[in-house]
Design a protein around this motif. Sequence first.
Motif, PDB file in Angstrom:
ATOM      1  N   ASP A  96     -35.862 -87.999-108.366  1.00 22.79           N
ATOM      2  CA  ASP A  96     -36.329 -89.389-108.262  1.00 22.79           C
ATOM      3  C   ASP A  96     -35.229 -90.351-108.694  1.00 22.79           C
ATOM      4  OD1 ASP A  96     -38.778 -88.581-107.351  1.00 22.79           O
ATOM      5  OD2 ASP A  96     -39.841 -88.941-109.230  1.00 22.79           O
ATOM      6  N   ASP A  97     -34.532 -89.992-109.763  1.00 15.23           N
ATOM      7  CA  ASP A  97     -33.451 -90.837-110.254  1.00 15.23           C
ATOM      8  C   ASP A  97     -32.304 -90.896-109.245  1.00 15.23           C
ATOM      9  OD1 ASP A  97     -32.201 -92.382-112.499  1.00 15.23           O
ATOM     10  OD2 ASP A  97     -30.751 -90.755-112.418  1.00 15.23           O
ATOM     11  N   ARG A 100     -32.962 -93.332-106.240  1.00 13.68           N
ATOM     12  CA  ARG A 100     -33.169 -94.762-106.487  1.00 13.68           C
ATOM     13  C   ARG A 100     -32.152 -95.605-105.736  1.00 13.68           C
ATOM     14  NH1 ARG A 100     -36.487 -96.475-110.627  1.00 13.68           N
ATOM     15  NH2 ARG A 100     -37.395 -94.787-111.861  1.00 13.68           N
ATOM     16  N   SER A 223     -37.227 -97.388-107.192  1.00 12.10           N
ATOM     17  CA  SER A 223     -37.850 -96.098-106.909  1.00 12.10           C
ATOM     18  C   SER A 223     -38.419 -96.084-105.501  1.00 12.10           C
ATOM     19  CB  SER A 223     -38.955 -95.789-107.924  1.00 12.10           C
ATOM     20  OG  SER A 223     -39.992 -96.759-107.847  1.00 12.10           O
ATOM     21  N   ARG A 224     -38.633 -94.890-104.982  1.00 16.57           N
ATOM     22  CA  ARG A 224     -39.162 -94.767-103.627  1.00 16.57           C
ATOM     23  C   ARG A 224     -40.301 -93.763-103.587  1.00 16.57           C
ATOM     24  NH1 ARG A 224     -34.645 -92.239 -99.764  1.00 16.57           N
ATOM     25  NH2 ARG A 224     -33.183 -93.241-101.144  1.00 16.57           N
TER      26      ARG A 224
END
Length: 247
Positions: A96-97, A100, A223-224
Amino acid sequence: MKLKHYIVAMSAAVMLVGTGLTIAQTPQETAVKKLVEPRLADGIKVDSVTKTPYAGLYEVRVGSEVLYTDEKAQYLFIGNVIDAKNGVNYTKARTDDLSRVKFSDLPLESALKMVKGDGKRVIAVFEDPNCGYCKRLRKTLAGMDNITVYTFMYNILSEDSAVKSKNIWCSADRNKAWEDWMLNGKAAAPAQSNCVTPNDKILALGQKLRVNGTPAIFFADGSRVPGALDAKGLEEKFASLHNVKVN
């Protein structure tokens, strides 16, 4: 599936993109990188190797994908590392990081803009006009308030996606034309041949950001979320961002 074939498929899906950043590695991490890279599929380049604080594993980063190996690169581990005590998914947190974006860097002038209510809750969405899940998301967004939606028409599903996007972009009222099509199936009138669209620019942007499917939702914190969230999911996400600093 053989490991090398899996890595080829994985890397093709994420579309490897260099970050332009140089990350200092320890001698051991450099040694592991030299050992593991030749053992992946031909042509696959490892962006970085980092020793993790768990189980003696080394993180091997390929684009925004993560796999793991041991210090001798004898074994490769593909999957999630989850803390058995508290349930934290370290792999998901890391990917997730890596995925970004800096929201302020998105070319919002090339997107459709819809504002409802005070518009304080902001998202950017990559959608294909032929995407069924995008139409489902559009219905969800139509029922929400106090939101700003930037829509990048991302033409990846069929040959006429770009044609439909051009017709919508070249309409007198782009937002209405988009809503008419996505919600009611009413196609926009054909565009004049000299109308210029950002279609190619958005396609390149999506590829750079490794948007591999539609819809893809980007939030103001960078974030997506891939896929169509329902209203509850969106509200929960917005609530979680309430005290998060926007980049």
